[in-house]
Write a protein that holds these residues in place. Structure first.
Motif, PDB file in Angstrom:
ATOM      1  N   VAL A  49       0.899  -1.271  -0.173  1.00 29.31           N
ATOM      2  CA  VAL A  49       0.022   0.088  -0.094  1.00 29.31           C
ATOM      3  C   VAL A  49       1.371   1.160  -0.122  1.00 29.31           C
ATOM      4  CG1 VAL A  49      -2.112   1.288   1.029  1.00 29.31           C
ATOM      5  CG2 VAL A  49      -2.007  -0.952   0.961  1.00 29.31           C
ATOM      6  N   LEU A  50       0.766   1.773  -1.256  1.00 28.58           N
ATOM      7  CA  LEU A  50       1.300   3.277  -1.065  1.00 28.58           C
ATOM      8  C   LEU A  50       0.674   4.224  -1.210  1.00 28.58           C
ATOM      9  CD1 LEU A  50       3.842   1.370  -4.166  1.00 28.58           C
ATOM     10  CD2 LEU A  50       4.431   1.494  -1.371  1.00 28.58           C
ATOM     11  N   ARG A  51       1.199   5.718  -1.811  1.00 28.84           N
ATOM     12  CA  ARG A  51       0.866   6.878  -1.610  1.00 28.84           C
ATOM     13  C   ARG A  51       1.277   7.781  -2.950  1.00 28.84           C
ATOM     14  NH1 ARG A  51      -3.655  10.292  -1.252  1.00 28.84           N
ATOM     15  NH2 ARG A  51      -3.886   9.288   0.977  1.00 28.84           N
ATOM     16  N   ARG A  52       1.021   7.364  -3.771  1.00 35.93           N
ATOM     17  CA  ARG A  52       0.933   8.096  -5.499  1.00 35.93           C
ATOM     18  C   ARG A  52       0.072   8.318  -5.540  1.00 35.93           C
ATOM     19  NH1 ARG A  52       5.135   5.612  -2.825  1.00 35.93           N
ATOM     20  NH2 ARG A  52       6.249   4.616  -4.156  1.00 35.93           N
ATOM     21  N   GLY A  53       0.219   9.869  -5.103  1.00 40.96           N
ATOM     22  CA  GLY A  53      -1.457  11.218  -5.760  1.00 40.96           C
ATOM     23  C   GLY A  53      -2.058  10.233  -5.005  1.00 40.96           C
ATOM     24  N   GLY A  54      -3.260   9.299  -4.759  1.00 40.90           N
ATOM     25  CA  GLY A  54      -3.406   8.548  -4.205  1.00 40.90           C
ATOM     26  C   GLY A  54      -3.453   7.816  -3.604  1.00 40.90           C
ATOM     27  N   LEU A  55      -4.210   6.231  -3.227  1.00 46.66           N
ATOM     28  CA  LEU A  55      -3.797   5.346  -2.637  1.00 46.66           C
ATOM     29  C   LEU A  55      -3.266   4.342  -3.798  1.00 46.66           C
ATOM     30  CD1 LEU A  55      -5.073   4.941   1.186  1.00 46.66           C
ATOM     31  CD2 LEU A  55      -2.814   5.059   0.745  1.00 46.66           C
ATOM     32  N   ILE A  56      -2.510   3.700  -3.555  1.00 43.71           N
ATOM     33  CA  ILE A  56      -2.568   2.481  -5.047  1.00 43.71           C
ATOM     34  C   ILE A  56      -1.819   1.326  -3.891  1.00 43.71           C
ATOM     35  CG2 ILE A  56      -2.067   3.970  -6.238  1.00 43.71           C
ATOM     36  CD1 ILE A  56       0.575   2.673  -6.682  1.00 43.71           C
ATOM     37  N   ALA A  57      -2.365  -0.040  -4.543  1.00 45.99           N
ATOM     38  CA  ALA A  57      -1.228  -1.033  -4.199  1.00 45.99           C
ATOM     39  C   ALA A  57      -0.145  -0.984  -5.102  1.00 45.99           C
ATOM     40  CB  ALA A  57      -2.631  -2.355  -4.508  1.00 45.99           C
ATOM     41  N   GLY A  58       0.542  -1.493  -5.256  1.00 46.12           N
ATOM     42  CA  GLY A  58       1.055  -1.861  -6.139  1.00 46.12           C
ATOM     43  C   GLY A  58       2.785  -2.720  -5.440  1.00 46.12           C
ATOM     44  N   CYS A  59       3.371  -2.926  -6.478  1.00 48.63           N
ATOM     45  CA  CYS A  59       4.178  -4.055  -6.657  1.00 48.63           C
ATOM     46  C   CYS A  59       5.404  -3.399  -5.580  1.00 48.63           C
ATOM     47  CB  CYS A  59       3.901  -4.919  -8.393  1.00 48.63           C
ATOM     48  SG  CYS A  59       5.163  -6.550  -7.499  1.00 48.63           S
ATOM     49  N   GLU A  60       5.779  -4.849  -5.081  1.00 48.12           N
ATOM     50  CA  GLU A  60       6.409  -4.877  -3.928  1.00 48.12           C
ATOM     51  C   GLU A  60       8.902  -4.386  -4.739  1.00 48.12           C
ATOM     52  OE1 GLU A  60       7.883  -7.849  -1.123  1.00 48.12           O
ATOM     53  OE2 GLU A  60       6.765  -8.861  -2.513  1.00 48.12           O
ATOM     54  N   HIS A  61       7.809  -5.796  -6.552  1.00 48.96           N
ATOM     55  CA  HIS A  61       8.828  -5.255  -7.186  1.00 48.96           C
ATOM     56  C   HIS A  61       9.981  -3.725  -7.591  1.00 48.96           C
ATOM     57  CE1 HIS A  61       8.516 -10.152  -6.389  1.00 48.96           C
ATOM     58  NE2 HIS A  61      10.231  -9.527  -4.987  1.00 48.96           N
ATOM     59  N   TYR A  62       8.854  -3.126  -7.593  1.00 50.53           N
ATOM     60  CA  TYR A  62       8.671  -2.238  -9.042  1.00 50.53           C
ATOM     61  C   TYR A  62      10.637  -1.492  -8.760  1.00 50.53           C
ATOM     62  CZ  TYR A  62       8.650   2.348 -10.646  1.00 50.53           C
ATOM     63  OH  TYR A  62       8.791   4.419 -11.342  1.00 50.53           O
ATOM     64  N   PRO A  63      10.826  -1.532  -9.663  1.00 46.79           N
ATOM     65  CA  PRO A  63      10.579  -0.756 -10.508  1.00 46.79           C
ATOM     66  C   PRO A  63      11.047  -2.179 -11.592  1.00 46.79           C
ATOM     67  CG  PRO A  63      13.407  -0.497 -10.656  1.00 46.79           C
ATOM     68  CD  PRO A  63      12.836  -0.505  -9.297  1.00 46.79           C
ATOM     69  N   ASP A  64      11.052  -3.567 -11.168  1.00 47.92           N
ATOM     70  CA  ASP A  64      11.318  -4.376 -11.909  1.00 47.92           C
ATOM     71  C   ASP A  64       9.844  -4.839 -12.605  1.00 47.92           C
ATOM     72  OD1 ASP A  64      13.963  -4.494 -11.576  1.00 47.92           O
ATOM     73  OD2 ASP A  64      13.962  -5.528 -10.290  1.00 47.92           O
ATOM     74  N   CYS A  65       8.994  -4.865 -11.724  1.00 52.95           N
ATOM     75  CA  CYS A  65       7.201  -4.683 -11.770  1.00 52.95           C
ATOM     76  C   CYS A  65       6.487  -3.784 -11.301  1.00 52.95           C
ATOM     77  CB  CYS A  65       6.839  -6.036 -10.868  1.00 52.95           C
ATOM     78  SG  CYS A  65       5.349  -6.430 -11.555  1.00 52.95           S
ATOM     79  N   ASP A  66       6.116  -2.967 -12.464  1.00 51.46           N
ATOM     80  CA  ASP A  66       5.142  -2.267 -12.466  1.00 51.46           C
ATOM     81  C   ASP A  66       3.773  -2.323 -12.629  1.00 51.46           C
ATOM     82  OD1 ASP A  66       4.233  -3.014 -15.149  1.00 51.46           O
ATOM     83  OD2 ASP A  66       5.209  -0.555 -16.173  1.00 51.46           O
ATOM     84  N   THR A  67       3.623  -2.523 -11.504  1.00 48.07           N
ATOM     85  CA  THR A  67       2.286  -2.917 -11.525  1.00 48.07           C
ATOM     86  C   THR A  67       1.418  -2.875 -10.716  1.00 48.07           C
ATOM     87  OG1 THR A  67       2.395  -5.911 -12.000  1.00 48.07           O
ATOM     88  CG2 THR A  67       0.100  -5.335 -11.254  1.00 48.07           C
ATOM     89  N   GLY A  68       0.435  -2.239 -10.194  1.00 42.09           N
ATOM     90  CA  GLY A  68      -0.634  -1.123  -9.319  1.00 42.09           C
ATOM     91  C   GLY A  68      -1.435  -0.474  -9.460  1.00 42.09           C
ATOM     92  N   PHE A  69      -2.267  -1.203  -9.227  1.00 40.04           N
ATOM     93  CA  PHE A  69      -3.386  -0.488  -9.480  1.00 40.04           C
ATOM     94  C   PHE A  69      -4.018   0.386  -7.548  1.00 40.04           C
ATOM     95  CE2 PHE A  69      -2.770  -4.689  -9.526  1.00 40.04           C
ATOM     96  CZ  PHE A  69      -3.420  -5.271 -10.982  1.00 40.04           C
TER      97      PHE A  69
END
Length: 239
Positions: free
Chosen positions: A185-205
């Motif tokens: 759970v990250l704050r990127r403008g709004g709250l997103i659920a983003g992959c812990e392996h970013y930037p290798d995996c850029d999945t985010g919702f």
């Protein structure tokens, strides 16, 4: 701590030059608001006989008020002044309790809870509801928000963070559908659920307003939102 509104009443000639030209003479009340909006009211109805919204400049000298906005000009010449005054004004809103700092009135207006006396202000998410209950720590109102489940938090983010509550509940709760990682759970403008392996995996919702109500065929959670059921992944065709 307040803005000022200026009021001038008298026998006046009001002239407006702009897209149309018009002139009025009579006993009127002229109101100059803090944002330089000028309203001239007579005895008839609720609509002003002349107005200029958020003028670039407003000057009042020698019995003449002159307001300009681009190529528009509103001029009020006071022939016989009945009275004038300056009054403090603030934003009005729905009462939501007493200010624990100064005992002033807290109101909800324009997406914020603010005190009319000490000007303390706290932003409120658009989908949040302000509750009658108060925070046991600071005495400010509580908010109810839905981010996966209902949360009741203090309106002051410095006292109690919505982000911290959502993170505590849903961080690493769901697996990334595109790798072996977990969603943080990250704050990127709004709250997103983003992959812990970013930037290798850029999945985010983006985490929507609503509560989790089951699991999608893709493995991600399904949310019951104000607009209906949907997968965390808005591109998923399963819901």
């Amino acid at each position: 701590m307040h803005d000022e509104v200026r009021v001038v009443a008298g026998d006046c000639t009001t002239t407006f030059d702009g897209r149309s030209e018009r002139e009025h003479r009579g006993d009127v009340v002229t109101v100059v608001k803090p944002d330089n909006t000028v309203l001239v009211h007579d005895a008839d109805g609720y609509q002003p006989v002349a107005w200029l919204t958020r003028a670039d400049s407003v000057q009042f000298a020698d019995g003449v008020l002159d307001a300009r906005e681009g190529d528009q000009r509103l001029r009020v010449e006071v022939h016989d002044e009945h009275g004038s005054a300056r009054h403090p004004v603030s934003r009005a809103g729905v009462p939501v309790g007493d200010c624990p700092v100064c005992d002033g009135q807290l109101v909800l207006a324009s997406g914020a809870v603010r005190c009319g006396d000490c000007d303390d202000e706290y932003s409120v998410p658009r989908d949040a509801a302000v509750l009658d209950e108060t925070c046991p720590v600071c005495g400010l109102p509580l908010l109810r928000v839905e981010r996966g489940e209902p949360f009741e938090v203090c309106v002051d983010r410095a006292c109690e963070s919505i982000d911290d509550r959502v993170t505590e509940r849903f961080d690493r709760e769901w697996d990334c559908p595109n790798c072996d990682g977990e969603l943080r759970v990250l704050r990127r403008g709004g709250l997103i659920a983003g992959c812990e392996h970013y930037p290798d995996c850029d999945t985010g919702f983006g985490i929507p307003t609503g509560v989790v109500d089951g699991t999608c065929d893709c493995g991600l959670p399904v949310f019951e939102t104000p607009s209906g059921r949907r997968c965390l992944d808005t591109g998923c065709a399963e819901t």
